[in-house]
Design an enzyme around this catalytic site. Sequence first.
Site, PDB file in Angstrom:
ATOM      1  NE  ARG A   1       0.635  10.317  10.273  1.00  0.00           N
ATOM      2  CZ  ARG A   1       0.109   9.397   9.480  1.00  0.00           C
ATOM      3  NH1 ARG A   1      -1.113   8.987   9.648  1.00  0.00           N
ATOM      4  NH2 ARG A   1       0.818   8.886   8.503  1.00  0.00           N
TER       5      ARG A   1
ATOM      6  CE  LYS B   1      -1.715   1.619   4.036  1.00  0.00           C
ATOM      7  NZ  LYS B   1      -1.424   3.025   4.347  1.00  0.00           N
ATOM      8  CG  ASN B   2       2.324   2.698   3.488  1.00  0.00           C
ATOM      9  OD1 ASN B   2       1.153   2.988   3.211  1.00  0.00           O
ATOM     10  ND2 ASN B   2       2.754   2.520   4.724  1.00  0.00           N
TER      11      ASN B   2
ATOM     12  NE  ARG C   1      -7.084   4.113   5.610  1.00  0.00           N
ATOM     13  CZ  ARG C   1      -6.135   4.473   6.463  1.00  0.00           C
ATOM     14  NH1 ARG C   1      -6.355   4.489   7.743  1.00  0.00           N
ATOM     15  NH2 ARG C   1      -4.955   4.845   6.033  1.00  0.00           N
TER      16      ARG C   1
ATOM     17  CG  ASP D   1       3.403   1.423   9.333  1.00  0.00           C
ATOM     18  OD1 ASP D   1       3.005   2.254  10.158  1.00  0.00           O
ATOM     19  OD2 ASP D   1       3.626   1.699   8.134  1.00  0.00           O
TER      20      ASP D   1
ATOM     21  CB  SER E   1       9.473  12.888   7.164  1.00  0.00           C
ATOM     22  OG  SER E   1       8.249  12.884   6.454  1.00  0.00           O
TER      23      SER E   1
ATOM     24  CB  CYS F   1      -4.703  10.814  11.728  1.00  0.00           C
ATOM     25  SG  CYS F   1      -3.284   9.832  12.022  1.00  0.00           S
TER      26      CYS F   1
HETATM   27  C1  EPZ Z   1       4.318   7.013   6.353  1.00  0.00           C
HETATM   28  O1  EPZ Z   1       3.557   8.057   6.935  1.00  0.00           O
HETATM   29  C2  EPZ Z   1       3.393   5.824   6.223  1.00  0.00           C
HETATM   30  N1  EPZ Z   1       2.283   6.168   5.350  1.00  0.00           N
HETATM   31  C3  EPZ Z   1       2.891   5.399   7.585  1.00  0.00           C
HETATM   32  O2  EPZ Z   1       2.105   4.237   7.433  1.00  0.00           O
HETATM   33  C4  EPZ Z   1       4.102   5.056   8.460  1.00  0.00           C
HETATM   34  O3  EPZ Z   1       3.648   4.744   9.767  1.00  0.00           O
HETATM   35  C5  EPZ Z   1       5.068   6.244   8.526  1.00  0.00           C
HETATM   36  O4  EPZ Z   1       5.433   6.650   7.175  1.00  0.00           O
HETATM   37  C6  EPZ Z   1       6.365   5.933   9.264  1.00  0.00           C
HETATM   38  O5  EPZ Z   1       7.006   4.854   8.686  1.00  0.00           O
HETATM   39  C7  EPZ Z   1       2.392   5.966   4.040  1.00  0.00           C
HETATM   40  O6  EPZ Z   1       3.431   5.578   3.516  1.00  0.00           O
HETATM   41  C8  EPZ Z   1       1.189   6.238   3.214  1.00  0.00           C
HETATM   42  P1  EPZ Z   1       6.448  10.263   8.412  1.00  0.00           P
HETATM   43  P2  EPZ Z   1       4.125   9.549   6.961  1.00  0.00           P
HETATM   44  O7  EPZ Z   1       6.383  11.559   7.714  1.00  0.00           O
HETATM   45  O8  EPZ Z   1       4.922   9.766   5.750  1.00  0.00           O
HETATM   46  C9  EPZ Z   1       6.952  13.586  11.777  1.00  0.00           C
HETATM   47  C10 EPZ Z   1       0.203   2.884   7.764  1.00  0.00           C
HETATM   48  O9  EPZ Z   1      -0.340   2.314   8.733  1.00  0.00           O
HETATM   49  N2  EPZ Z   1       6.783  14.624  10.746  1.00  0.00           N
HETATM   50  O10 EPZ Z   1       7.588   9.335   8.093  1.00  0.00           O
HETATM   51  O11 EPZ Z   1       2.989  10.437   7.228  1.00  0.00           O
HETATM   52  C11 EPZ Z   1       5.695  12.764  12.031  1.00  0.00           C
HETATM   53  O12 EPZ Z   1       4.800  13.419  12.878  1.00  0.00           O
HETATM   54  C12 EPZ Z   1       0.715   4.290   7.855  1.00  0.00           C
HETATM   55  O13 EPZ Z   1       0.320   2.339   6.645  1.00  0.00           O
HETATM   56  C13 EPZ Z   1       7.002  15.940  11.074  1.00  0.00           C
HETATM   57  O14 EPZ Z   1       7.301  16.276  12.225  1.00  0.00           O
HETATM   58  O15 EPZ Z   1       5.062   9.486   8.234  1.00  0.00           O
HETATM   59  C14 EPZ Z   1       6.282  11.507  12.643  1.00  0.00           C
HETATM   60  O16 EPZ Z   1       6.559  11.711  14.007  1.00  0.00           O
HETATM   61  C15 EPZ Z   1       0.397   4.966   9.134  1.00  0.00           C
HETATM   62  N3  EPZ Z   1       6.862  16.891  10.078  1.00  0.00           N
HETATM   63  C16 EPZ Z   1       7.613  11.338  11.889  1.00  0.00           C
HETATM   64  O17 EPZ Z   1       7.906  12.636  11.333  1.00  0.00           O
HETATM   65  C17 EPZ Z   1       6.548  16.558   8.802  1.00  0.00           C
HETATM   66  O18 EPZ Z   1       6.439  17.474   7.947  1.00  0.00           O
HETATM   67  C18 EPZ Z   1       7.603  10.335  10.767  1.00  0.00           C
HETATM   68  O19 EPZ Z   1       6.425  10.521   9.974  1.00  0.00           O
HETATM   69  C19 EPZ Z   1       6.340  15.214   8.476  1.00  0.00           C
HETATM   70  C20 EPZ Z   1       6.479  14.257   9.467  1.00  0.00           C
END
Ligand code: EPZ
Length: 429
Positions: free
Chosen positions: A131, A22-23, A408, A316, A173, A126
């Site tokens: 996030r 999915k991701n 989802r 995850d 991220s 969420c």
């Molecule tokens: C991706 O979300 C995945 N989603 C998530 O999977 C996964 O849990 C996550 O990466 C971490 O591996 C998809 O790929 C669609 P991040 P993402 O930006 O990109 C902080 C699932 O169940 N952050 O890597 O949204 C954030 O708050 C989902 O399939 C900032 O501070 O996650 C978090 O603490 C849930 N500022 C950390 O970084 C930003 O601008 C990592 O989040 C962006 C993120």
Amino acid sequence: MDRIRIVGGHRLNGTIPISGAKNAALPLMIASLLTEGTLTLENLPRLADVSQLARILANHGVDYTIEGKRSGDSDTQGQTVHLAARQIVDTTAPYDLVSKMRASFWVLGPLIARCGEAKVSLPGGCAIGTRPVDMHLQAMENLGATCEIENGYVIAKAKNGLKGGHISFAKVSVGATHAALMAAVLARGDTIIENAATEPEIGDVAECLVKMGAKIEGIHSRTLRISGVTSLHGTEHTVIADRIEAGTYAMAAGMTGGDVLLKGARADNLESVLATMQKAGVTIDTTNEGIRVRRNGAGLTPVDVTTDPYPGFPTDLQAQFMGLMTKAQGTSHIRETIFENRFMHVQELARLGADIHLHGDMAEVRGVKKLTGADVMATDLRASATLVIAGLAAEGETMLHRVYHLDRGFEALEEKLQACGADVTRISG
Ligand code: EPZ
């Protein structure tokens, strides 16, 4: 609303085909915005998130065609879709669409790169944490865009197009790396992205972008070097296997005992998870076909885990591993470092008889002799899957409510588990 009924106590034996990730599928679909050409994606999973994103992309002008089933195709075989964004008809991603799926915010990068402007609704909070999107905006600004927030929308502009720049992320991220990469491939000049995420799904997207004509060096590493090109073309790409789905079924087999082949799963993308499961006493073998997971009657050993960006233990799979540890012979400690509120499954696991205490970002899991079935409800996707696999290992009947979270991100979950002897039924309505 659908529910899933699970009658526990059956060992899992058989083969589970692993779907496309999915991701990876979601950002790959978004990459179609970067070209007038046709992007053909093979092995796309049949998921509610994929259909929702197709609707969002259609709003921007993407033609989305699903190829019919070929004779001999099984129900769990991924689909082939064609995405063609010959013309971007709308650069606005409205609240009612973006609020349904966070990853749809990622259209920001490709839209600015291709059209010089984008208006994208902020995704909002969420269930697993706040996030924010500050690093996405920082990346766009480093590439020469201006970003303002007005009435809940990010309004980004780069009148004369994006130009290469230096992006250095303060933390890792996944989403911000996807956004930066997709914007930089069409920017004028060279871009360096430092502290990039190295999740296999980023590598998959980068490899697809290269097939589309992008110039990217350092794929799979923390530093990406991109030389912008003026346009990209269509290509064909096969979505990588879903390591989180594979890890979830591996935990299921570890919990119930049995012998399961995760067909098509890639052990090289799951090293930290498989090593942790082996420490816990689950037997793992890598074969030509995938990953074989076995556990006989022997008890599970408690293992401490801290979630981390790839190649660390994935957030995850944190909930699913906690499920496994509820059955260990002793106490384990599970620390969540990525999302501040990703422990919503704790109270639901407690309804099945688990003994878990939260101390800030750390869960102390004291293994219990048995879990017993109950009504449970989950607020996110991976937590829902955890409750299903815990239900498989519990005595009696578990009823999972709010199944739409599962739909989802897990393709044909009941069918895949049933094929291995699980008593799992969906109750519609
Ligand atoms: C991706 O979300 C995945 N989603 C998530 O999977 C996964 O849990 C996550 O990466 C971490 O591996 C998809 O790929 C669609 P991040 P993402 O930006 O990109 C902080 C699932 O169940 N952050 O890597 O949204 C954030 O708050 C989902 O399939 C900032 O501070 O996650 C978090 O603490 C849930 N500022 C950390 O970084 C930003 O601008 C990592 O989040 C962006 C993120």
